[in-house]
Design a protein around this motif. Structure first.
Motif, short mmCIF file in Angstrom:
data_model
loop_
_atom_site.label_atom_id
_atom_site.label_comp_id
_atom_site.label_asym_id
_atom_site.label_seq_id
_atom_site.Cartn_x
_atom_site.Cartn_y
_atom_site.Cartn_z
N ALA A 171 -2.58 -12.94 25.96
CA ALA A 171 -0.87 -12.77 26.35
C ALA A 171 -0.58 -11.43 25.86
N ALA A 172 -0.89 -10.95 24.82
CA ALA A 172 -0.32 -9.59 24.09
C ALA A 172 -0.97 -8.52 24.83
N ARG A 173 -2.31 -8.64 24.96
CA ARG A 173 -3.04 -7.49 25.43
C ARG A 173 -2.93 -6.20 24.39
N PRO A 174 -3.21 -6.22 22.97
CA PRO A 174 -3.07 -5.17 22.18
C PRO A 174 -4.42 -4.13 22.73
N GLU A 182 -3.38 -15.88 22.33
CA GLU A 182 -2.41 -14.90 21.87
C GLU A 182 -2.90 -13.50 22.33
N TYR A 187 -1.57 -11.99 12.61
CA TYR A 187 -1.49 -13.30 12.94
C TYR A 187 -2.07 -14.21 12.14
N ALA A 215 -3.76 -5.80 16.74
CA ALA A 215 -3.75 -7.37 16.33
C ALA A 215 -4.67 -7.43 15.50
N THR A 224 0.54 -5.83 14.40
CA THR A 224 0.82 -7.40 14.33
C THR A 224 -0.25 -8.34 13.51
N ARG A 256 4.47 -6.51 12.25
CA ARG A 256 5.17 -8.15 12.62
C ARG A 256 4.28 -8.92 12.11
N ARG A 301 -1.45 0.07 19.34
CA ARG A 301 -1.06 -1.56 19.08
C ARG A 301 -2.13 -2.32 18.62
N CYS A 333 -8.26 -5.30 18.64
CA CYS A 333 -8.22 -6.36 17.77
C CYS A 333 -9.30 -6.17 16.33
#
Length: 372
Positions: A85-88, A82, A47, A6, A45, A64, A4, A91
């Motif tokens: 909150a998302a804890r990918p 963010e 941002y 970010a 994702t 996304r 995942r 990053c």
């Protein structure tokens, strides 16, 4: 197993992208496309601070896009919140600055350390900010991307970054974006009222790009060759500490201002040579763009430029006005040399593609995955 990821895509929505924004756009675009062909594609994702155009990046089920409107300190406040909150798993910031606090692994691109080599060429507050954020980012990152071996060496020299933590990832060059037709040549020539023959510089007009040295070399070339018809064209916006006196005493020098991407190929193709005597470059896009367009190159023998040019151009000491002028005379008087460098340049530039850069980026994420 997929990650995942970010990604800070905030730099990709700039209206007039410079090198860093262009890098972020093209690398992320190629990375997202390549991701779809993996056996286990990553969940990505993106941002943004500002809403992106609908067609900026490929739309697919594995990607996304989230817009986080915010004012100042977007990276350290809104993006960081963010991430908590998302804890990918990872990053990725493709432009220098990681948030001050966030969880998980991190990958960051450091493009250059020009502010270390030429501190006077940067406003004091900007210099302090770059120094602080680069020190933090290289320390916090799991792995660091550098645009060139020169930047990788600088990271170790100035910040003590471990060499085994740095990965060189050469950016690509947009050959398709540089395409043009005969009508484009006429349009660009008419729009900018170009001289019949001219040497060309593309980049920000600022001290670190050695504009005064270039103009002085051109004046010397004019004196020695006795040619006042051939011009010098400076394409790029005026940067920090631009000085009108750099052009004092020079004839037939034209400043075009910012060049739109759609005009660049047609402009480059008409030049006698690209003259790029910058004192320092983390990665010099214009030299490879010139090679793609069939324009021979004169470039500095410093920083990353020898890595990019190889033997496909004339390398000069940027401090030596006579050396720059001599290289200009060689291209002017030796058609055989020009043709040889044009052929070599096209082969050299063909090695720098965004597809290759994206494949390298996937390899680096695979390394991080093994650290999970």
């Amino acid at each position: 197993m997929s990650l995942r990821i970010a990604i800070d895509a905030s730099r990709t929505t700039a209206g007039r992208p410079t090198g860093t924004e262009h890098y972020a756009r093209r690398l992320l675009h190629a990375f997202i496309e390549a991701n779809l062909y993996r056996d286990e594609p990553h969940n990505i994702t993106l941002y943004f601070r500002d809403a992106p155009p609908a067609d900026l990046f490929p739309a697919n089920a594995m990607t996304r896009q989230i817009v986080l409107p915010w004012g100042r300190a977007w990276t350290h406040l809104r993006f960081a919140r963010e991430l908590w909150a998302a804890r990918p798993d990872v990053c990725f910031v493709p432009a220098h600055t990681l948030p001050l606090s966030f969880p998980g692994h991190a990958l960051v691109t450091v493009h250059d350390l020009g502010y270390k080599h030429f501190p006077a060429a940067h406003p004091q507050m900007q210099r302090r900010y770059l120094d602080f954020t680069t020190a933090h980012s290289q320390r916090r990152a799991t792995l660091i991307l550098a645009d060139s071996r020169a930047t990788a060496d600088d990271l170790s020299s100035y910040y003590g970054a471990p060499k085994d933590k740095i990965r060189v990832l050469y950016p690509g060059v947009d050959a398709d974006a540089l395409g043009f037709e005969e009508k484009d040549i006429a349009r660009v020539r008419d729009r900018f009222q170009l001289p019949e023959r001219f040497f060309l510089f593309i980049g920000t007009l600022q001290p670190r790009n050695n504009i005064q040295g270039l103009v002085n070399a051109f004046v010397e070339w004019q004196r020695q060759v006795g040619d006042k018809q051939t011009g010098l064209v400076l394409a790029g916006g005026k940067g920090w500490l631009f000085d009108e006196t750099w052009l004092a005493g020079a004839e037939n020098v034209r400043m075009l201002g910012y060049i739109e991407e759609g005009d660049k190929g047609a402009l480059l193709s008409q030049a006698l040579a690209l003259v790029f005597p910058s004192f320092y470059e983390g990665f010099g896009f214009p030299v490879l763009e010139a090679m793609i367009c069939g324009t021979p190159v004169i470039a500095s023998n410093t920083s990353s430029l020898p890595e990019l040019v190889g033997k496909a151009g004339l390398l000069v000491d940027p401090q030596d006005t006579a050396a720059i002028s001599s290289a200009m005379r060689r291209y002017n008087s030796d058609p055989g040399l020009r043709q040889s460098m044009i052929r070599k340049g096209k082969r050299q530039a063909a090695a720098f593609t965004w597809e290759r850069a994206a494949a390298r980026l996937h390899e680096i994420f695979d390394e991080i995955q093994q650290m999970q």
